[in-house]
Design a protein around this motif. Structure first.
Motif, PDB file in Angstrom:
ATOM      1  N   LEU A   1      -8.136   2.856  -2.133  1.00  0.00           N
ATOM      2  CA  LEU A   1      -8.665   2.533  -0.805  1.00  0.00           C
ATOM      3  C   LEU A   1      -9.315   3.720  -0.118  1.00  0.00           C
ATOM      4  O   LEU A   1     -10.076   3.549   0.837  1.00  0.00           O
ATOM      5  CB  LEU A   1      -7.538   1.984   0.079  1.00  0.00           C
ATOM      6  N   GLY A   2      -8.996   4.913  -0.577  1.00  0.00           N
ATOM      7  CA  GLY A   2      -9.569   6.098   0.045  1.00  0.00           C
ATOM      8  C   GLY A   2      -8.684   7.307  -0.160  1.00  0.00           C
ATOM      9  O   GLY A   2      -7.755   7.296  -0.973  1.00  0.00           O
ATOM     10  N   ARG A   3      -8.977   8.355   0.582  1.00  0.00           N
ATOM     11  CA  ARG A   3      -8.269   9.632   0.452  1.00  0.00           C
ATOM     12  C   ARG A   3      -7.716  10.029   1.816  1.00  0.00           C
ATOM     13  O   ARG A   3      -8.383   9.897   2.840  1.00  0.00           O
ATOM     14  CB  ARG A   3      -9.250  10.709  -0.063  1.00  0.00           C
ATOM     15  N   GLU A   4      -6.484  10.505   1.832  1.00  0.00           N
ATOM     16  CA  GLU A   4      -5.873  11.038   3.046  1.00  0.00           C
ATOM     17  C   GLU A   4      -5.283  12.400   2.712  1.00  0.00           C
ATOM     18  O   GLU A   4      -4.165  12.501   2.211  1.00  0.00           O
ATOM     19  CB  GLU A   4      -4.797  10.085   3.588  1.00  0.00           C
ATOM     20  N   GLY A   5      -6.072  13.442   2.972  1.00  0.00           N
ATOM     21  CA  GLY A   5      -5.640  14.795   2.621  1.00  0.00           C
ATOM     22  C   GLY A   5      -5.464  14.938   1.126  1.00  0.00           C
ATOM     23  O   GLY A   5      -6.381  14.625   0.352  1.00  0.00           O
ATOM     24  N   GLU A   6      -4.283  15.365   0.697  1.00  0.00           N
ATOM     25  CA  GLU A   6      -4.028  15.557  -0.733  1.00  0.00           C
ATOM     26  C   GLU A   6      -3.655  14.259  -1.441  1.00  0.00           C
ATOM     27  O   GLU A   6      -3.510  14.227  -2.664  1.00  0.00           O
ATOM     28  CB  GLU A   6      -2.893  16.571  -0.928  1.00  0.00           C
ATOM     29  N   PHE A   7      -3.493  13.160  -0.691  1.00  0.00           N
ATOM     30  CA  PHE A   7      -3.038  11.910  -1.268  1.00  0.00           C
ATOM     31  C   PHE A   7      -4.158  10.873  -1.331  1.00  0.00           C
ATOM     32  O   PHE A   7      -5.089  10.880  -0.522  1.00  0.00           O
ATOM     33  CB  PHE A   7      -1.879  11.326  -0.439  1.00  0.00           C
ATOM     34  N   TYR A   8      -4.007   9.967  -2.302  1.00  0.00           N
ATOM     35  CA  TYR A   8      -4.878   8.795  -2.374  1.00  0.00           C
ATOM     36  C   TYR A   8      -4.139   7.601  -1.763  1.00  0.00           C
ATOM     37  O   TYR A   8      -2.922   7.453  -1.930  1.00  0.00           O
ATOM     38  CB  TYR A   8      -5.243   8.478  -3.824  1.00  0.00           C
ATOM     39  N   HIS A   9      -4.896   6.786  -1.057  1.00  0.00           N
ATOM     40  CA  HIS A   9      -4.367   5.551  -0.479  1.00  0.00           C
ATOM     41  C   HIS A   9      -4.637   4.446  -1.495  1.00  0.00           C
ATOM     42  O   HIS A   9      -5.793   4.141  -1.803  1.00  0.00           O
ATOM     43  CB  HIS A   9      -5.069   5.270   0.854  1.00  0.00           C
TER      44      HIS A   9
ATOM     45  N   GLU B   1       0.824  -1.203   0.000  1.00  0.00           N
ATOM     46  CA  GLU B   1       0.000   0.000   0.000  1.00  0.00           C
ATOM     47  C   GLU B   1       0.862   1.259   0.000  1.00  0.00           C
ATOM     48  O   GLU B   1       1.918   1.301   0.643  1.00  0.00           O
ATOM     49  CB  GLU B   1      -0.935  -0.003   1.215  1.00  0.00           C
ATOM     50  N   VAL B   2       0.387   2.283  -0.716  1.00  0.00           N
ATOM     51  CA  VAL B   2       1.135   3.532  -0.848  1.00  0.00           C
ATOM     52  C   VAL B   2       0.187   4.722  -0.718  1.00  0.00           C
ATOM     53  O   VAL B   2      -1.026   4.592  -0.903  1.00  0.00           O
ATOM     54  CB  VAL B   2       1.862   3.616  -2.220  1.00  0.00           C
ATOM     55  N   LEU B   3       0.752   5.863  -0.409  1.00  0.00           N
ATOM     56  CA  LEU B   3       0.069   7.137  -0.553  1.00  0.00           C
ATOM     57  C   LEU B   3       0.614   7.800  -1.805  1.00  0.00           C
ATOM     58  O   LEU B   3       1.833   7.792  -2.034  1.00  0.00           O
ATOM     59  CB  LEU B   3       0.291   8.033   0.664  1.00  0.00           C
ATOM     60  N   ALA B   4      -0.258   8.377  -2.614  1.00  0.00           N
ATOM     61  CA  ALA B   4       0.188   8.925  -3.891  1.00  0.00           C
ATOM     62  C   ALA B   4      -0.655  10.119  -4.311  1.00  0.00           C
ATOM     63  O   ALA B   4      -1.840  10.213  -3.975  1.00  0.00           O
ATOM     64  CB  ALA B   4       0.118   7.846  -4.980  1.00  0.00           C
ATOM     65  N   GLN B   5      -0.030  11.012  -5.037  1.00  0.00           N
ATOM     66  CA  GLN B   5      -0.769  12.043  -5.749  1.00  0.00           C
ATOM     67  C   GLN B   5      -1.272  11.414  -7.046  1.00  0.00           C
ATOM     68  O   GLN B   5      -0.534  10.666  -7.699  1.00  0.00           O
ATOM     69  CB  GLN B   5       0.139  13.227  -6.075  1.00  0.00           C
ATOM     70  N   VAL B   6      -2.506  11.711  -7.401  1.00  0.00           N
ATOM     71  CA  VAL B   6      -3.069  11.183  -8.645  1.00  0.00           C
ATOM     72  C   VAL B   6      -3.640  12.338  -9.452  1.00  0.00           C
ATOM     73  O   VAL B   6      -4.505  13.072  -8.965  1.00  0.00           O
ATOM     74  CB  VAL B   6      -4.166  10.130  -8.386  1.00  0.00           C
ATOM     75  N   ARG B   7      -3.142  12.488 -10.646  1.00  0.00           N
ATOM     76  CA  ARG B   7      -3.665  13.507 -11.552  1.00  0.00           C
ATOM     77  C   ARG B   7      -4.681  12.845 -12.473  1.00  0.00           C
ATOM     78  O   ARG B   7      -4.352  11.926 -13.231  1.00  0.00           O
ATOM     79  CB  ARG B   7      -2.529  14.120 -12.370  1.00  0.00           C
ATOM     80  N   ALA B   8      -5.918  13.293 -12.380  1.00  0.00           N
ATOM     81  CA  ALA B   8      -7.001  12.724 -13.180  1.00  0.00           C
ATOM     82  C   ALA B   8      -8.022  13.810 -13.475  1.00  0.00           C
ATOM     83  O   ALA B   8      -8.041  14.854 -12.818  1.00  0.00           O
ATOM     84  CB  ALA B   8      -7.659  11.555 -12.440  1.00  0.00           C
TER      85      ALA B   8
END
Length: 343
Positions: free
Chosen positions: A119-127, A91-98
């Protein structure tokens, strides 16, 4: 002095001075010596002459991940993923441009074969959950992420030149760029000068490129980065201080790790998370001198070096660097700074 605002850390930089590629040799960079009473135009190969026997050089050994992945939503629509950090095995936290926000439970197909679950959103990042071990998957299928001000995609030479020669702990989104100037020959000359070398690990996040957007600095929310300090490094710092030597940070990342771990008795051993925001008025406890590259306008790192060496001094140095055609940012030239001890 009136309270500093964002405007105090802005400057105009000609586009031509933003280095788009590394020089043919790591140690060919220029070095602006701003650590004395006057500015000196030197070379990075002059660094050993600025050091004293008994000093300690602290390097950040973090390695840049292949954190950039291209793909599409399972339902269509292109996406670009920039992994910020690994959370657990897969599992990672990532910025996603879409084009639209991603929904929890939706899926992405990255690099044509990786089935990734949101899996969800954590602030500016997606899980995100990857189909296998996160680090192995990223390294096998991802691409090296160059900074946003480099107007090209990564090519083969970047695989080595956007990593330090001593990089070993994979986990950064961006290189600790002050270390890019060192080749094995320069490191050997530093040691031959009677200067010990130790390491910290601070994994650089993408937030390092984000400008401060609040006019009042105290309202800015700093990004968080992970760091590790070994017992050997802590012991070397204590011994250096005891004998009257200087602790010299190579890069703002090394400085952030050391000052985040500072205690009354040295630095704390172990892993930690830091969101330290260093602005003028900060009381440095560990670092005495700093080797650093030139930093973006309105950035937290420009504020950090201004806190370290003095606001007026940094303004003067940057003005000189622009006039003299120094190369800026990640693949650019370096500065030597000493800690300002008086107003």
């Amino acid at each position: 002095m009136n309270a500093l605002t964002l405007a105090d850390f802005d400057y105009a930089l000609p586009q031509r001075l933003i280095a788009q590629a590394p020089l043919s040799q790591r140690s060919a960079s220029r070095l602006l010596n701003a650590g004395g009473k006057s500015l000196l135009d030197q070379r990075i190969t002059d660094l050993p002459s600025l050091l004293k026997s008994g000093d300690l050089l602290v390097l950040n050994d973090s390695r840049v991940m292949h954190a950039r992945l291209q793909g599409a939503k399972a339902t269509g629509g292109q996406v670009e993923v920039l992994v910020e950090r690994i959370v657990s095995g897969n599992e990672v936290l990532a910025q996603v441009r879409a084009s639209k926000s991603l929904k929890t439970g939706s899926r992405l197909i990255l690099e044509g074969l990786l089935d990734v679950e949101v899996l969800g959103r954590e602030g500016e990042f997606y899980h995100l959950r990857l189909p296998g071990d996160a680090l192995e998957t990223i390294e096998a299928h991802g691409r090296l992420p160059l900074p946003p001000y480099i107007a090209r995609a990564a090519v083969a030479p970047d695989e080595t030149r956007y990593q330090t020669v001593y990089a070993r702990e994979t986990g950064s989104v961006a290189a600790p760029t002050a270390g890019l100037h060192f080749d094995e020959d320069l490191l050997a000359k530093v040691r031959a000068h009677g200067v010990a070398i130790v390491y910290v690990t601070l994994h650089v996040g993408a937030g390092t490129f984000q400008p401060v957007r609040t006019q009042t600095l105290a309202e800015h929310h700093m990004h968080t980065e992970r760091y590790i300090i070994s017992s050997a490094t802590a012991e070397a710092i204590a011994a250096t201080k005891a004998r009257g030597g200087r602790v010299i940070a190579v890069g703002t990342t090394s400085l952030r790790a050391l000052e985040s771990a500072a205690t009354d008795n040295g630095v704390k051993v172990g892993a930690g998370e830091t969101a330290i925001f260093i602005t003028p008025g900060f009381e440095f406890q560990v670092v005495d001198a700093l080797l650093t590259n030139f930093h973006l306008p309105k950035s937290t790192l420009l504020m950090l070096v201004s806190a370290f060496a003095g606001v007026k001094e940094i303004r003067t140095a940057y003005r000189h660097a622009i006039e003299q055609g120094y190369r800026f940012f990640s693949y650019g030239d370096a500065m030597w700074l000493t800690r300002k001890t008086s107003p």
